[in-house]
Structure formats: structure tokens, C-alpha cells
Enzyme design. Structure first.
Site, short mmCIF file in Angstrom:
data_model
loop_
_atom_site.label_atom_id
_atom_site.label_comp_id
_atom_site.label_asym_id
_atom_site.label_seq_id
_atom_site.Cartn_x
_atom_site.Cartn_y
_atom_site.Cartn_z
N ASP A 15 27.68 -20.17 -11.95
CA ASP A 15 28.01 -19.41 -10.74
C ASP A 15 28.00 -20.31 -9.51
O ASP A 15 28.91 -20.28 -8.69
CB ASP A 15 27.12 -18.17 -10.58
CG ASP A 15 25.63 -18.46 -10.78
OD1 ASP A 15 25.29 -19.58 -11.17
OD2 ASP A 15 24.81 -17.54 -10.54
N ASP A 63 40.96 -22.56 -13.99
CA ASP A 63 41.93 -21.84 -13.15
C ASP A 63 41.54 -22.00 -11.68
O ASP A 63 42.39 -22.21 -10.82
CB ASP A 63 41.95 -20.33 -13.50
CG ASP A 63 43.00 -20.00 -14.55
OD1 ASP A 63 43.29 -20.87 -15.40
OD2 ASP A 63 43.55 -18.88 -14.52
N TYR A 75 34.58 -17.02 -27.64
CA TYR A 75 35.96 -16.85 -28.13
C TYR A 75 36.01 -16.65 -29.64
O TYR A 75 36.99 -16.13 -30.15
CB TYR A 75 36.80 -18.09 -27.78
CG TYR A 75 37.43 -18.05 -26.42
CD1 TYR A 75 36.65 -17.99 -25.27
CD2 TYR A 75 38.82 -18.07 -26.27
CE1 TYR A 75 37.22 -17.96 -24.02
CE2 TYR A 75 39.40 -18.04 -25.02
CZ TYR A 75 38.60 -17.99 -23.90
OH TYR A 75 39.18 -17.96 -22.66
N LYS A 88 24.64 -21.67 -18.06
CA LYS A 88 23.99 -20.52 -17.43
C LYS A 88 22.62 -20.41 -18.07
O LYS A 88 22.26 -19.41 -18.70
CB LYS A 88 24.86 -19.27 -17.64
CG LYS A 88 24.38 -18.02 -16.94
CD LYS A 88 24.59 -18.03 -15.43
CE LYS A 88 23.97 -16.79 -14.81
NZ LYS A 88 23.95 -16.85 -13.34
N ASP A 114 37.31 -22.05 -19.20
CA ASP A 114 38.54 -21.29 -18.98
C ASP A 114 38.61 -20.84 -17.52
O ASP A 114 39.62 -21.00 -16.84
CB ASP A 114 38.56 -20.08 -19.93
CG ASP A 114 39.80 -19.23 -19.74
OD1 ASP A 114 40.89 -19.81 -19.62
OD2 ASP A 114 39.68 -17.99 -19.70
C1 IPM Z 1 43.93 -21.05 -21.46
C2 IPM Z 1 44.38 -19.62 -21.61
C3 IPM Z 1 43.99 -19.12 -22.99
C4 IPM Z 1 42.48 -19.17 -23.10
C5 IPM Z 1 44.51 -17.72 -23.33
C6 IPM Z 1 46.01 -17.62 -23.18
C7 IPM Z 1 44.07 -17.29 -24.70
O1 IPM Z 1 43.85 -18.84 -20.59
O2 IPM Z 1 44.34 -21.89 -22.28
O3 IPM Z 1 43.19 -21.34 -20.53
O4 IPM Z 1 41.77 -18.26 -22.64
O5 IPM Z 1 41.97 -20.14 -23.67
MG MG Z 2 42.81 -19.92 -19.09
#
Ligand code: IPM
Ligand code: MG
Length: 370
Positions: free
Chosen positions: A223, A251, A141, A191, A247
Site C-alpha cells: 500500500d 498499471d 492467480y 504485505k 499486476d
Molecule cells: C496483465 C493482465 C493479465 C493479468 C490479465 C489479462 C489476465 O492484466 O498481464 O497484467 O492479470 O495478469
Molecule cells: Mg495487468
């Protein structure tokens, strides 16, 4: 003395969900006679429109000068042009970096009542209780170079993943300490079969684990971790990983809880605030959901639970945080659902405002029992 809370509502559903979380904080503050002083700042697309930059100087200055930050979400189609040089997301990355918020805590817990509405089988997800700690200020990042350029064969782009020993060890240490207070298991995700940064990560995790002999430390490749997370999620307690892997995995992990609309997060650094706790940024893990913005359909529970994490981690108010969590669980147990939580049998569908009000009423009534 008043504790200063900076409120950054942001874009899309941000203002709606933070509005509810803010009212919850006010109820708790009144109940406990805690002096909270709220200040608002502009961020994200909203700030691009108003000031031409996603993170205006006075927002950053206010962020440096407060005890904790409550944030909604940033971004939306209006600012989505991939060629744009200013993007709402830059504000988040800037805040995290500038405030040194290296540890991003994302707790994932299944709510029993929501298990039937999950796409996963009940026997797999019942009883899941983990915290993913995502390293938040390093890795791909932030690595340089990160750019588009002309190469000899045409367009090229490069991103760089870099980690220092200090960046890796401080977040892993935070993870080991947290694991010690929980079920004493830490899963370090990397990884290492491909990436140098991951091999350094694994080496440091192994070294640190010797300082924490009471914590069982295991390593997983990212993975296969993606697979284990949905195959046997109950096996995980504290999961620590680098920025990008965290990240993606969080999700995925949100599905275990039933909805992204339920998951809060805390981003903590080393700096202490005037309450003697860590300065932190608290935000739901969901995005700005522009498709439902302004329609009173958003789920405010992730923002409300983020406010609970704020009380716990930045103000040391563990009991109050627990009260909010109990109120949220109670409302869900009673069958109240925003749209994202699905309309199962007996569900009482409510909007964002009504959900917020139900939580506050529940806090008042739990309060009476205490
Ligand atoms: C998160 C989001 C952010 C990230 C984006 C919006 C930049 O996906 O906080 O998980 O990738 O960190
Ligand atoms: Mg995210």
C-alpha cells in the site's frame, strides 16, 4: 539454423500492433542475416470462436516447441460475460503456467519528450528508470480452491493465495542478479503486516540479500509502495513482488512512462532454448483495447519494444535490441505521436501503421550510421 518465433496476435488491437512488431523483427533479421522462422497460432477470444477454447492444444504444442513467443493481447466485450466458463484470459494464465514463465519483467522508463504530457509533475518523473519483476506463476492467480459455492448464508466465493519457498526464492534471485547489473538496489514489496505468504516472502528476501551484499535491499508494504511509486519514482531500481501486487503496481507505474502504449514485458522461465537463452513470452502490458481495434489508432511501440526484449532475452541480441529502442526513442523525439501519447504542442499525429513504418525507417537509417 533458424530460430522459431511463435506469433500469437490475439484479439482487439493485438493483430495490428504485433503486425508492426513483426515487420520490425524482419527488418532487423534481414540486416543481421539472422534466420527467424515465424509461425502463427490462435489464442484468446479468437481461439474461443474458432475452436471453443482460448488455448488450443496445437497453440500450446507450438509454444513448447519454439525459442520465443510474441503475443499481442487477448479479450474483448464479446467474451466478457462473468458467467462464462471459457474466457480469453485463461489462455494467458495457461501459457504462463505451462511454460513455467515465473519472472515477468516490466521495465518503466520515462521518455523525456513525453514528460510534459504526463499527469504527474515533470520534476517527479524525469529520469525514472526501473524494472518491476512480477512473480507470474503463483499466488492468488493459481491457488486452489478458487470457486463460487453456496454457503449457509447464500452465495460465497473463495480464492487462495499460496506460495512455496522455491517459487519465492527463484524470482527474488532473478531480481538480485538483475539489480547487480543495474544500480544495485532491490525493493521487495509485500504485505507482511497482514499476509502469511508475504511474511514468508520477506523472510526469504532477507535471507537471500545476504548472498548479495553489494545490492541494497529494502522492503516496502504494497500500500505504501503504491504511494511512493508516484511520489518518488526515481528512487526505485529493481522492484520484485508477487503476482497480484505486480499486476496492480505495473498499471500504476505505466503512468510514469507516459502511456501504457509504451510498456513492453518479458516473461521468462528456467528453460533454455536452442539459442542457449531463456525461452520467453513477450507482450505489451496493455490490453486488447477493443474500442479502437481495427481503426489504425493503436500505439505499436509497446509491441515493438517487446520484440526488442525478445531479441535481447531469448536470442542474446543485445545490440539489435538497443537499435530498436533507439529507433523508437528517435521517432518519439521527432514528435511523432499516436493518440494515446497526447497531442502536445508540435505533435505529429500518426496511426499504428505509420508509427511502425517510421520506426523501421529509423532502424534503416541508424543502421547506415553504424
Ligand atoms: C496483465 C493482465 C493479465 C493479468 C490479465 C489479462 C489476465 O492484466 O498481464 O497484467 O492479470 O495478469
Ligand atoms: Mg495487468
Amino acid at each position: 539454423m533458424a530460430y522459431k518465433v511463435l506469433v500469437l496476435k490475439g484479439d482487439g488491437i493485438g493483430p495490428e500492433v504485433v503486425g508492426e512488431a513483426l515487420q520490425v523483427l524482419k527488418v532487423v533479421a534481414r540486416r543481421d542475416a539472422v534466420d527467424l522462422e515465424f509461425k502463427e497460432g490462435s489464442i484468446g477470444g479468437h481461439a474461443i470462436d474458432a475452436f471453443g477454447t482460448p488455448l488450443p492444444d496445437n497453440t500450446l504444442a507450438a509454444a513448447r516447441d519454439c525459442d520465443a513467443i510474441l503475443l499481442g493481447a487477448v479479450g474483448g466485450p464479446k467474451w466478457d460475460d462473468p458467467k462464462a466458463t471459457v474466457r480469453p484470459e485463461q489462455a494467458l494464465l495457461g501459457l504462463r503456467k505451462e511454460l513455467g514463465l515465473f519472472a515477468n519483467l516490466r521495465p518503466v522508463k520515462t521518455v523525456k519528450e513525453l514528460v510534459p504530457s504526463s499527469p504527474l509533475r515533470p520534476e517527479i518523473i524525469a529520469g525514472v528508470d526501473m524494472v518491476v519483476i512480477r512473480e507470474l506463476t503463483g499466488g492468488i492467480y493459481y491457488g486452489k480452491p478458487s470457486e463460487r459455492r453456496e454457503g449457509k448464508d447464500g452465495r460465497e466465493a473463495v480464492d487462495t493465495c499460496a506460495y512455496t519457498e522455491q517459487e519465492i526464492s527463484r524470482v527474488l534471485r532473478y531480481g538480485f542478479e538483475l539489480a547487480r547489473d543495474r544500480r544495485k538496489k532491490l525493493t521487495s514489496v509485500d504485505k507482511a503486516n497482514v499476509l502469511s505468504t508475504s511474511r514468508l516472502w520477506r523472510e526469504i528476501a532477507t535471507e537471500l540479500s545476504k548472498e548479495f551484499p553489494d545490492v541494497k535491499c529494502e522492503h516496502q508494504l504494497v500500500d505504501s509502495m503504491a504511494m511512493h511509486l508516484i511520489r518518488r519514482p526515481r528512487d526505485f531500481d529493481v522492484v520484485v513482488t508477487e503476482n497480484m501486487f505486480g499486476d496492480i503496481l505495473t498499471d500504476e507505474a505505466s503512468v510514469l512512462a507516459g502511456s501504457m502504449g509504451l510498456l513492453p514485458s518479458a516473461s521468462l522461465g528456467e528453460e533454455m532454448n536452442s539459442a542457449g537463452y531463456r525461452v520467453g513470452l513477450y507482450e505489451p502490458i496493455h490490453g486488447s483495447a477493443p474500442d479502437i481495434a481495427g481503426r489504425d489508432e493503436a500505439n505499436p511501440l509497446a509491441a515493438i519494444l517487446s520484440a526488442a526484449m525478445l531479441l535481447e532475452h531469448s536470442l542474446g541480441m543485445r545490440g539489435e535490441a538497443e537499435l530498436i529502442t533507439q529507433a523508437v526513442e528517435g521517432v518519439v523525439r521527432d514528435g511523432f505521436r499516436t493518440r494515446d501519447l497526447g497531442a502536445g504542442a508540435g505533435a505529429k499525429m500518426v496511426g499504428c501503421k505509420a508509427m511502425g513504418r517510421l520506426v523501421r525507417e529509423r532502424i534503416e537509417s541508424l543502421n547506415g550510421e553504424n
